[in-house]
Motif scaffolding. Structure first.
Motif, mmCIF file in Angstrom:
data_model
loop_
_atom_site.group_PDB
_atom_site.id
_atom_site.type_symbol
_atom_site.label_atom_id
_atom_site.label_comp_id
_atom_site.label_asym_id
_atom_site.label_seq_id
_atom_site.Cartn_x
_atom_site.Cartn_y
_atom_site.Cartn_z
ATOM 1 N N LEU A 1 -20.396 -103.639 -46.611
ATOM 2 C CA LEU A 1 -21.384 -103.196 -47.560
ATOM 3 C C LEU A 1 -21.919 -104.494 -48.658
ATOM 4 O O LEU A 1 -23.241 -104.733 -48.928
ATOM 5 C CB LEU A 1 -20.846 -102.074 -48.593
ATOM 6 N N LEU A 2 -20.977 -105.499 -48.869
ATOM 7 C CA LEU A 2 -21.396 -106.476 -49.738
ATOM 8 C C LEU A 2 -21.702 -107.886 -48.845
ATOM 9 O O LEU A 2 -22.386 -108.682 -49.595
ATOM 10 C CB LEU A 2 -20.212 -106.818 -50.277
ATOM 11 N N ARG A 3 -21.559 -107.942 -47.541
ATOM 12 C CA ARG A 3 -22.108 -109.136 -47.005
ATOM 13 C C ARG A 3 -23.521 -109.087 -46.740
ATOM 14 O O ARG A 3 -24.270 -107.975 -46.686
ATOM 15 C CB ARG A 3 -21.536 -109.156 -45.550
ATOM 16 N N PRO A 4 -24.060 -110.399 -46.811
ATOM 17 C CA PRO A 4 -25.662 -110.473 -46.632
ATOM 18 C C PRO A 4 -25.920 -110.476 -45.128
ATOM 19 O O PRO A 4 -24.938 -110.868 -44.321
ATOM 20 C CB PRO A 4 -25.782 -112.021 -47.205
ATOM 21 N N SER A 5 -26.966 -109.758 -44.934
ATOM 22 C CA SER A 5 -27.317 -109.565 -43.523
ATOM 23 C C SER A 5 -28.453 -110.419 -43.095
ATOM 24 O O SER A 5 -29.638 -110.227 -43.462
ATOM 25 C CB SER A 5 -27.807 -108.101 -43.247
ATOM 26 N N VAL A 6 -28.350 -111.445 -42.465
ATOM 27 C CA VAL A 6 -29.479 -112.490 -42.020
ATOM 28 C C VAL A 6 -29.319 -112.494 -40.578
ATOM 29 O O VAL A 6 -28.677 -113.398 -39.983
ATOM 30 C CB VAL A 6 -29.359 -113.826 -42.644
ATOM 31 N N PRO A 7 -30.041 -111.679 -39.706
ATOM 32 C CA PRO A 7 -30.121 -111.718 -38.348
ATOM 33 C C PRO A 7 -30.869 -112.944 -37.957
ATOM 34 O O PRO A 7 -32.157 -113.047 -38.353
ATOM 35 C CB PRO A 7 -30.685 -110.382 -37.883
ATOM 36 N N GLU A 8 -30.313 -113.539 -37.086
ATOM 37 C CA GLU A 8 -31.167 -114.737 -36.372
ATOM 38 C C GLU A 8 -30.726 -115.055 -34.977
ATOM 39 O O GLU A 8 -29.617 -114.644 -34.503
ATOM 40 C CB GLU A 8 -31.358 -116.005 -37.101
ATOM 41 N N LYS A 9 -31.666 -115.526 -34.102
ATOM 42 C CA LYS A 9 -31.340 -115.866 -32.702
ATOM 43 C C LYS A 9 -30.124 -116.706 -32.586
ATOM 44 O O LYS A 9 -29.117 -116.463 -31.621
ATOM 45 C CB LYS A 9 -32.496 -116.321 -31.994
ATOM 46 N N GLY A 10 -29.750 -117.681 -33.303
ATOM 47 C CA GLY A 10 -28.729 -118.631 -33.245
ATOM 48 C C GLY A 10 -27.349 -118.119 -33.405
ATOM 49 O O GLY A 10 -26.328 -118.576 -32.637
ATOM 50 N N LYS A 11 -27.274 -117.046 -34.032
ATOM 51 C CA LYS A 11 -25.844 -116.516 -34.253
ATOM 52 C C LYS A 11 -25.303 -115.374 -32.943
ATOM 53 O O LYS A 11 -24.432 -115.125 -32.903
ATOM 54 C CB LYS A 11 -26.116 -115.158 -35.249
ATOM 55 N N GLU A 12 -26.489 -115.078 -32.319
ATOM 56 C CA GLU A 12 -26.078 -114.705 -30.882
ATOM 57 C C GLU A 12 -25.869 -115.080 -29.684
ATOM 58 O O GLU A 12 -25.338 -114.898 -28.936
ATOM 59 C CB GLU A 12 -27.343 -113.789 -30.688
ATOM 60 N N THR A 13 -25.979 -116.585 -30.055
ATOM 61 C CA THR A 13 -25.688 -117.597 -28.886
ATOM 62 C C THR A 13 -24.117 -117.928 -28.528
ATOM 63 O O THR A 13 -23.539 -117.824 -29.742
ATOM 64 C CB THR A 13 -26.552 -118.796 -28.873
#
Length: 131
Positions: A27-39
């Protein structure tokens, strides 16, 4: 009061603390989706090849046998500590029979593993070492 109630309460608390911590952090963490996190990260190297690798089943079997015989050691050690008191309280047959049955089951399992070749290490085609 039954002492198992305390064990049950302890188990509920022990299971709920990690669950509460994980849900709170979600609940508290920031959510910043980006392509580099999935590699895939391979120590700074560019990933090559596929992610599926074939492992020899022998590694799994050795680990499984280690766990079985490690648990055997963990169960036999406390039994040896209380053996003399158990013989005095219950008699030789009642104290010795369960452990002999336990060890017999383990010996049968070891015999099966030995007979089926589980604990025989796979030899490679090239047995010479390059020096």
């Amino acid at each position: 009061m039954n002492e198992w109630i305390a064990v049950g309460v302890f188990a509920v608390v022990a299971a709920s603390i990690p669950a509460v911590m994980v849900s709170t952090s979600r609940l508290l963490r920031p959510s910043v989706p980006e392509k580099g996190k999935e590699t895939v990260y391979e120590s700074g190297e560019v990933p090559t090849g596929g992610t599926r690798l074939n492992f020899n089943i022998q590694y799994y079997m050795v680990a499984l046998l280690f766990v079985v015989f490690d648990i055997e050691t963990v169960l036999i050690f406390p039994w040896t500590v209380v053996y003399q008191d158990a013989v005095g309280a219950a008699g030789l047959g009642s104290a010795l029979a369960p452990m002999l049955v336990f060890i017999a089951v383990l010996v049968v399992g070891l015999g099966w593993a030995w007979r089926t070749g589980v604990i025989r290490w796979v030899s490679s085609a090239n047995t010479e070492f390059n020096t």
